[in-house]
Scaffold this motif. Structure first.
Motif, mmCIF file in Angstrom:
data_model
loop_
_atom_site.group_PDB
_atom_site.id
_atom_site.type_symbol
_atom_site.label_atom_id
_atom_site.label_comp_id
_atom_site.label_asym_id
_atom_site.label_seq_id
_atom_site.Cartn_x
_atom_site.Cartn_y
_atom_site.Cartn_z
ATOM 1 N N GLN A 12 -28.409 3.914 3.133
ATOM 2 C CA GLN A 12 -28.910 5.290 3.191
ATOM 3 C C GLN A 12 -27.921 6.244 2.523
ATOM 4 O O GLN A 12 -28.316 7.109 1.727
ATOM 5 C CB GLN A 12 -29.123 5.699 4.651
ATOM 6 N N ALA A 42 -35.986 3.200 4.660
ATOM 7 C CA ALA A 42 -36.765 3.735 5.781
ATOM 8 C C ALA A 42 -37.710 2.677 6.343
ATOM 9 O O ALA A 42 -37.877 2.556 7.568
ATOM 10 C CB ALA A 42 -37.552 4.965 5.323
ATOM 11 N N GLU A 43 -38.342 1.906 5.464
ATOM 12 C CA GLU A 43 -39.210 0.807 5.931
ATOM 13 C C GLU A 43 -38.409 -0.185 6.771
ATOM 14 O O GLU A 43 -38.886 -0.657 7.810
ATOM 15 C CB GLU A 43 -39.851 0.084 4.749
ATOM 16 N N ARG A 45 -35.922 0.379 8.534
ATOM 17 C CA ARG A 45 -35.644 0.984 9.847
ATOM 18 C C ARG A 45 -36.900 1.078 10.700
ATOM 19 O O ARG A 45 -36.828 1.414 11.882
ATOM 20 C CB ARG A 45 -35.090 2.403 9.669
ATOM 21 N N ASP A 47 -39.294 3.251 9.953
ATOM 22 C CA ASP A 47 -39.745 4.638 9.836
ATOM 23 C C ASP A 47 -40.747 4.735 8.686
ATOM 24 O O ASP A 47 -40.399 5.121 7.558
ATOM 25 C CB ASP A 47 -38.541 5.549 9.595
ATOM 26 N N SER A 49 -43.389 6.686 8.142
ATOM 27 C CA SER A 49 -43.739 8.018 7.641
ATOM 28 C C SER A 49 -42.732 8.496 6.603
ATOM 29 O O SER A 49 -43.105 9.016 5.543
ATOM 30 C CB SER A 49 -43.826 9.020 8.790
ATOM 31 N N THR A 50 -41.449 8.304 6.894
ATOM 32 C CA THR A 50 -40.414 8.697 5.937
ATOM 33 C C THR A 50 -40.484 7.834 4.686
ATOM 34 O O THR A 50 -40.321 8.332 3.560
ATOM 35 C CB THR A 50 -39.022 8.587 6.577
#
Length: 283
Positions: A12, A42-43, A45, A47, A49-50
């Motif tokens: 990140q 993000a995927e 993690r 997450d 939507s992010t």
């Protein structure tokens, strides 16, 4: 590399720094690539939507750069749109998922991007399953696997194995095998349009009563398939059939799935009845 090694915070940090520097220089290609990488982080993690927002951020930059680069546009754009569609499907944003996967497919078809087409089919498999169409999901995944094998790519993935596990639990081994066999021989565009249209696979193929004198029916099966059909009349398991024919149980299962698909049956018992009727009429 940090992402591959599971070091998500590090990935990140590097991604955000790279995106900031790319923005400072107005370097659209690096802006798009780093946004996609941040979407992947993000995927990882969970997450979604992010992840979707990062992919959507990258798409306009890729359109700007790749629109005229080659017939069908930039393969990176094809990939990015497929990612948006797949993540949208997992978020149950089905309209957006269809829109993005359709756009990705059009680019793949226009540019002859067979790898891109296979990626879209995987996304469509996710969409079908999220919409409750597990049979359509297996068909699309099988079509993707068949396409990847045709271009020399390894088709077995954890995602597909998990899908097949869920399908075997819900649909049964025989139905899952029949769907997989059908999907692998299906034209990729037909498998894609099947999911995009929202049509469901008919619950089961029409069950036809065995007819001994039906012309041409016996010749539908190969010699090996006829042999296996005959062994099913004795109630043998795949393992015992494999030992008798000196082949693997997986090969036996594949032959049985092919027999079901060709004859329109859904159970071993139906094949056994069919084989018995034909044995009566054979000289």
């Amino acid at each position: 590399m940090a992402l591959v090694r599971g070091r998500l915070r590090e990935a990140q940090r590097h991604g955000e720094e790279a995106l900031a520097r790319a923005r400072a220089h107005g370097h659209r290609w690096l802006m798009a690539r780093t946004a996609i990488q941040l979407g992947s982080v993000a995927e990882a993690r969970g997450d979604l939507s992010t992840a979707k927002e990062h992919y959507k951020t990258a798409a306009p930059w890729l359109r700007e750069l790749g629109g005229g680069a080659e017939p069908g546009g930039d393969p990176e754009l094809t990939r990015c749109l497929a990612r948006i569609g797949r993540v949208a499907a997992m978020l149950h944003e089905f309209g957006l998922a269809r829109e993005q996967l359709s756009a990705s497919l059009e680019l793949a078809w226009a540019g002859g991007q067979r790898q891109g087409e296979a990626r879209c089919l995987v996304g469509l498999s996710v969409l079908a399953e999220c919409e409750g169409d597990l049979e359509g999901a297996v068909l699309a995944a099988a079509a993707a696997a068949g396409l990847r094998e045709s271009i020399g790519q390894h088709s077995a993935t954890t995602r597909i194995e998990e899908l097949l596990g869920r399908a075997r639990t819900k649909l049964g081994e025989s139905r899952t095998s029949a769907l997989w066999s059908r999907g692998q021989t299906m034209r990729p565009d037909m498998a894609a349009r099947h999911v995009l249209s929202g049509e469901r696979v008919t619950g089961k193929p029409p069950v036809k009563a065995p007819v001994a004198a039906e012309p041409g029916r016996h010749s539908l099966l190969t010699a090996r398939e006829q042999e296996i059909a005959g062994l099913l009349t004795r109630g043998l398991s795949n393992r015992i059939i494999a030992e008798e024919l000196v082949i693997s149980p997986a090969t036996v299962a594949r032959h049985i799935a092919n027999i079901m698909e060709k004859l329109g049956y859904t159970s071993r018992a139906q094949i056994a009845v069919w084989a018995t009727e034909h044995q009566k009429d054979d000289p």
